[in-house]
Scaffold this active site. Structure first.
Site, PDB file in Angstrom:
ATOM      1  N   ASP A 114      50.169  28.137  39.643  1.00 37.06           N
ATOM      2  CA  ASP A 114      49.270  29.283  39.585  1.00 37.06           C
ATOM      3  C   ASP A 114      49.801  30.385  40.492  1.00 37.06           C
ATOM      4  OD1 ASP A 114      47.172  31.082  39.628  1.00 37.06           O
ATOM      5  OD2 ASP A 114      45.627  29.531  39.669  1.00 37.06           O
ATOM      6  N   SER A 160      49.074  48.065  31.464  1.00 35.38           N
ATOM      7  CA  SER A 160      48.293  48.122  30.227  1.00 35.38           C
ATOM      8  C   SER A 160      47.951  49.570  29.940  1.00 35.38           C
ATOM      9  CB  SER A 160      46.997  47.310  30.388  1.00 35.38           C
ATOM     10  OG  SER A 160      46.103  47.531  29.321  1.00 35.38           O
ATOM     11  N   TYR A 180      39.457  44.904  35.171  1.00 41.62           N
ATOM     12  CA  TYR A 180      40.789  44.755  34.572  1.00 41.62           C
ATOM     13  C   TYR A 180      41.553  46.075  34.662  1.00 41.62           C
ATOM     14  CZ  TYR A 180      44.269  43.973  30.868  1.00 41.62           C
ATOM     15  OH  TYR A 180      45.429  43.875  30.151  1.00 41.62           O
ATOM     16  N   LYS A 204      45.215  47.201  36.590  1.00 40.85           N
ATOM     17  CA  LYS A 204      46.354  47.741  35.853  1.00 40.85           C
ATOM     18  C   LYS A 204      46.758  49.131  36.350  1.00 40.85           C
ATOM     19  CE  LYS A 204      46.831  44.040  33.507  1.00 40.85           C
ATOM     20  NZ  LYS A 204      47.965  43.131  33.819  1.00 40.85           N
TER      21      LYS A 204
END
Length: 258
Positions: free
Chosen positions: A60, A141, A154, A158
Site C-alpha cells: 500500500d 486528472s 478528489y 489532483k
C-alpha cells in the site's frame, strides 16, 4: 540487470495496468505494484505471455516505507530505476460537506501522500543513472483542472498533484530527472463504474446516466481507454520527450483545455 526499469503503482487494473503493459512492450522491466496480489499476478502474466519482463510488488503506497521497500526491491532485482509512475488513486463521490473524515483521509493518503513518497524515494535511485537521470510521472486528472461537483476531495488532491509536479521539476532538473503528470478524462475503468454508481445513488439518477453524460461531452466521441493514457506515458518517459518537464497535460479526448 535490465537496460530500462519502471515502477507502476496501482498497476493491477485500469489505467495502471494499461501503463504497465505498454512500458513492458517498450522494453522496460516493470515492477507492478498494487494491493491485491491476484490482480498483480494477472498483469505480470500478460506481460510475460507477450515476451516482456515484469515482477510484482504488493503493498500500500500510502505508506512511505512501502515506497522505500519497493524502490530497493527494483534495485535489487534489476539493478536500476529509470521510471516511476505514481498512478495509484481512489475516488470518493459525495459533497464536500458530507464526506466522512475517514474518506477524506483515505483520498488524501492514497492520491496525494503516495505521490509525495514517490518523489522522496525515487530520485536517489535515479541519480545512480548519472546523466541519464530518470522520469517521474504522477496521475492528476481533468478534475485537477476544474473542481467537479461531488468529487471535491478528489479534485483537491489532483490540483495538488499539479503543484507537486511543478515544484519537483524545479528541484530535480539539476539531476536530469524529469517530473510530469497526465490528466485523464472519462476512462472506462472500474473506478468510473464506482463513480457512476455513487452519482446514481446520491443524485437519484439512473445507473449509467452520469457516465454517459460525461462521455457525450467528449469532442472525439468516445470514452477513454487505459491505452490512451498509456501511449502518452510511453512518449513522456521516452527520449522524444527529454525536453519536457513540469507539465500536466489533459489526455481526455477534448473536454478541458489549457
Amino acid at each position: 540487470m535490465a537496460n530500462k526499469v519502471a515502477i507502476v503503482t496501482g498497476g493491477g487494473q485500469g489505467i495502471g495496468e494499461g501503463i504497465a503493459l505498454r512500458l513492458a512492450k517498450d522494453g522496460y522491466a516493470v515492477v507492478v505494484n498494487g494491493r491485491t496480489q491476484s490482480k498483480l499476478d494477472n498483469v505480470v502474466q500478460k506481460i510475460k505471455d507477450a515476451g516482456g519482463e515484469a515482477i510484482t510488488f504488493a503493498g500500500d503506497v500510502q505508506f512511505k516505507a512501502v515506497n522505500e521497500e519497493m524502490v530497493a526491491f527494483a534495485l535489487k532485482e534489476y539493478g536500476r530505476l529509470d521510471v516511476f509512475v505514481a498512478n495509484a488513486g481512489i475516488d470518493w463521490v459525495d459533497t464536500i460537506e458530507e464526506t466522512p473524515e475517514q474518506q477524506v483521509d483515505n483520498v488524501l493518503n492514497i492520491n496525494l501522500k503516495s505521490q509525495i513518497w514517490a518523489l522522496q524515494t525515487a530520485p536517489a535511485a535515479m541519480r545512480q543513472n548519472g546523466e541519464q537521470g530518470g522520469s517521474i510521472v504522477l496521475a492528476s486528472s481533468i478534475a485537477g483542472m476544474e473542481g467537479f461537483e461531488m468529487l471535491g476531495i478528489y479534485s483537491a488532491t489532483k490540483f495538488a498533484t499539479r503543484g507537486l509536479v511543478q515544484a519537483a521539476a524545479k528541484e530535480l532538473a539539476v539531476d536530469n530527472i524529469r517530473v510530469n503528470a497526465y490528466n485523464p478524462g472519462i476512462v472506462l475503468t472500474p473506478m468510473w463504474d464506482e463513480i457512476d454508481a455513487r452519482f446514481a445513488e446520491r443524485k437519484n439518477v439512473p445507473l449509467g446516466s452520469t457516465r454517459q453524460a460525461f462521455v457525450d461531452s467528449i469532442l472525439l466521441g468516445r470514452g477513454e481507454q487505459p491505452d490512451d493514457i498509456a501511449k502518452y506515458v510511453s512518449f513522456l518517459v521516452s527520449d522524444q520527450a527529454d525536453y519536457i518537464t513540469g507539465q500536466s497535460l489533459a489526455v481526455d479526448g477534448g473536454i478541458k483545455f489549457q
